[in-house]
Write an enzyme that holds these catalytic residues in place. Structure first.
Site, short mmCIF file in Angstrom:
data_model
loop_
_atom_site.label_atom_id
_atom_site.label_comp_id
_atom_site.label_asym_id
_atom_site.label_seq_id
_atom_site.Cartn_x
_atom_site.Cartn_y
_atom_site.Cartn_z
N LYS A 138 49.51 33.47 59.35
CA LYS A 138 49.28 34.36 60.61
C LYS A 138 51.25 35.03 61.39
CE LYS A 138 45.77 33.94 63.26
NZ LYS A 138 45.01 32.86 63.62
N GLY A 186 39.79 33.89 64.20
CA GLY A 186 38.67 33.29 65.03
C GLY A 186 38.71 32.77 67.07
N HIS A 230 41.90 48.02 70.63
CA HIS A 230 41.97 47.82 68.53
C HIS A 230 42.05 48.80 67.94
CE1 HIS A 230 40.96 44.80 65.35
NE2 HIS A 230 40.90 45.99 64.66
N LYS A 258 33.45 43.27 66.51
CA LYS A 258 33.47 44.63 66.52
C LYS A 258 32.47 44.88 66.60
CE LYS A 258 37.58 45.26 63.81
NZ LYS A 258 38.39 44.81 62.39
N GLU A 310 47.77 41.91 62.26
CA GLU A 310 47.30 41.03 61.22
C GLU A 310 46.88 41.65 60.51
OE1 GLU A 310 44.38 37.81 61.52
OE2 GLU A 310 42.62 39.28 62.23
N ASN A 312 43.74 41.83 56.99
CA ASN A 312 43.20 41.87 56.00
C ASN A 312 42.47 42.17 54.74
OD1 ASN A 312 42.12 40.38 58.79
ND2 ASN A 312 40.88 42.83 59.50
N ARG A 314 40.84 42.77 52.43
CA ARG A 314 39.68 42.78 51.88
C ARG A 314 39.22 44.40 52.12
NH1 ARG A 314 37.35 42.03 56.97
NH2 ARG A 314 38.00 40.51 57.76
N VAL A 317 33.67 45.11 56.76
CA VAL A 317 32.14 45.43 57.93
C VAL A 317 32.41 47.43 57.75
CG1 VAL A 317 30.80 45.87 58.98
CG2 VAL A 317 31.63 43.71 58.68
#
Lengths: 477, 78
Positions: A138, A186, A230, A258, A310, A312, A314, A317
């Protein structure tokens, strides 16, 4: 003179195609569930052979049936299969894969895994191990964002090791402040303090929790954003250039997961949207990002301020909502760029139209505190029609294994605007039948009817109180 | 002799955490509602409680192993 003549025969642009040995022919899928199915579809469209990894608990999963080849990588327990770096790499090598797609979750953001894949001479469908490592920390991610001119929540300059340092930072940024673990995520190690006294109590607790969870007691402190939304931006980079595919609104969350996601975010004005998206591109290019990635922001509607939280590194979903409004296949694009190709699209070619919504279907009983329900799919009726998409892992007779998370599918709709998308979602949910399981479909039916959801006036702290107030009952679904 | 059955498929644990002691050992008194184990299902831990009172005999399933719904987890002498 001779030189000039030579130049004249050079092509105007360098050849963009890599030699044949750089393209991907055999893709190993180091994941399971609905995302494995999604990756197989994308790879097949590109003419790539698919090799599906599976655990002993997943031998009859849909992705195994759809893939060209499959290989068992260990026991049902994820730490001995989907999270086992050595075993996964060995299986990819054994199956002569030339690339590995990590999906989301599991090893998708493990620098150790990406590095092992790189060292084995295979292509990792994602950024470099160094980039994953940097954006996964972070503090390092925040520094990279600031350096690229992306606004961050005002807070500590770097990691904080003791309480007095935390108090000094809090005095500068103003209360309430949030204290978080420098490593990990998390929700572990997160505390909110309204004043100095609380901070002096809570910071040592956060430190202890961070040390226990991540073996690293480093903290950071930042301003706590009020009623945050968000908002996130989808980007794809080829290692040099990056483009954005607009934003998503993902404020409807339960336990930081989410539940319902939208593209785009109607709460933004055009100028804010442009700034948000271009900031994401700036950061992606600053770190020479390769692959698909998402920059997550907190958005404070009252001040129209957005803050990077942050990145991600990748596919996510909720990527289908972005695909619905832009018409691009993000999974194909990430495979291409990680295979060595340049981006197939320039920023001005990315247009969006209408509004898309995705709901996450979990095998859980929403009327019993979302108790997991790993039943057997007795029958399945999938809604069809223009602007309706259903990404899932089911077939009739499939026993949902109890060993992994409860996501069984995602229902996605595309409408001409937000109101149209919500009514399409309500109709699509009515047309969906999954017998043999308890699912979160009733929750989504209630949300699709809710007046606050209709106005879009919600934030990340909205859904849980709504549930606690008893808004979900069998009568309103 | 009564059996405590698993209500769900999942992974069975006889301890609240890897370092902790077992919930019950042979000879322990069991009251209705006592937790005798945990089932991990879809990343969620569910407490398994005894529906009978008596004396704990033994676990019927091993710690950390997969169990099916309806499988015996432990035995209690009434």
């Amino acid at each position: 003179m001779q030189r000039k003549t030579e130049l004249r025969f050079k092509p105007a642009k360098p050849l963009l195609k890599w030699p044949n040995d750089m393209t991907i022919q055999r893709l190993f899928i180091a994941n399971r569930g609905e995302i494995a199915v999604r990756i197989i579809h994308a790879a097949k469209s590109l003419g790539i052979t698919t090799i599906q990894a599976y655990s002993e608990g997943d031998a009859d999963m849909l992705a195994v049936k759809l893939a060209d080849e499959s290989v068992c990588i260990g026991p049902a327990k994820a730490t001995e299969s989907y999270l086992n770096v050595t075993g996964m790499v060995a299986a990819a090598i054994e199956k002569s894969a030339d690339a590995v797609h990590p999906g989301y979750g599991f090893l998708s953001e493990s620098p150790e895994f990406a590095r092992a894949i790189e060292q084995a001479g295979l292509k990792f469908i994602g950024p470099s191990a160094d980039t994953i490592e940097r954006m996964g920390d972070k503090v390092a991610a925040r520094q990279a964002a600031e350096a690229a001119g992306v606004p961050v929540v005002p807070g500590s300059k770097g990691r904080i090791e003791d309480v007095n340092e935390a108090v000094a930072v809090a005095a500068q940024v103003g209360y309430p402040v949030m204290v978080k673990a420098a490593a990990g995520g998390g929700g572990k190690g997160i505390r909110i303090a309204d004043n100095e006294e609380e901070l002096r109590t809570l910071a040592p607790q956060a430190q202890q929790e961070a040390a226990a969870a991540f073996g690293d007691g480093g903290l950071y402190v930042e301003r706590s954003v009020k009623s945050p939304r968000h908002i996130e931006v989808q980007i794809v980079g080829d290692g040099k250039k990056a483009v954005h595919f607009y934003e998503r609104e993902c404020s409807l969350q339960r336990r930081r997961q989410k539940v319902w996601e939208e593209a785009g975010a109607d709460c933004l004005d055009d100028e804010t949207r442009e700034n948000l998206c271009m900031a994401a591109v700036a950061l992606a290019e600053a770190v020479n990002y390769r692959g698909a990635g998402t920059l997550e922001y907190l958005y404070e509607e009252s001040t129209k301020e957005f803050f990077f939280i942050e990145m991600n590194t990748r596919i996510q979903v909720e990527h289908p909502v972005t695909e619905m409004i832009t018409g691009f296949d993000l999974v194909q694009e990430m495979i291409r760029v990680c295979g060595g190709e340049e981006l197939s699209v320039s920023q001005d070619q990315v247009k969006k139209s209408g509004h898309a919504i995705e709901v996450r279907l979990n095998a859980e009983d929403p009327f019993m505190q979302f108790m997991p329900w790993p039943g057997k799919v007795e029958s399945l009726k999938i809604p069809e029609g223009e602007g309706i998409r259903f990404d899932h892992l089911m077939y009739e007779g499939y026993q949902i294994p109890p060993f992994y998370d409860s996501l069984i599918g995602k229902l996605i709709v595309h409408g001409k605007d937000r109101a149209d998308a919500i009514s399409k979602m309500a109709a699509a949910l009515d047309g969906l039948e999954i017998n043999g399981l308890k699912t979160t479909v009733p929750l989504h039916k209630a949300l699709a009817k809710d007046p606050t959801v209709a106005t879009g006036d919600f934030h990340t702290q909205w859904l849980e109180p709504w549930l606690e107030a008893g808004n979900l009952s069998p009568e309103n679904t | 002799m009564a059996q405590v059955l698993s209500p769900l498929p999942g992974t069975f644990y006889v301890k609240p955490s890897p370092e902790a002691d077992q919930f019950k050992s042979s000879g322990d008194a069991v009251a209705v509602g006592d937790t005798i184990g945990l089932i991990e299902v879809m990343k969620t831990f569910i407490e398994i409680k005894s529906e009978v009172a008596g004396t704990f005999t033994a676990y019927a399933a091993e710690d950390g192993t997969p169990v099916q719904a309806g499988e015996a987890l432990a035995e209690v002498a009434e």
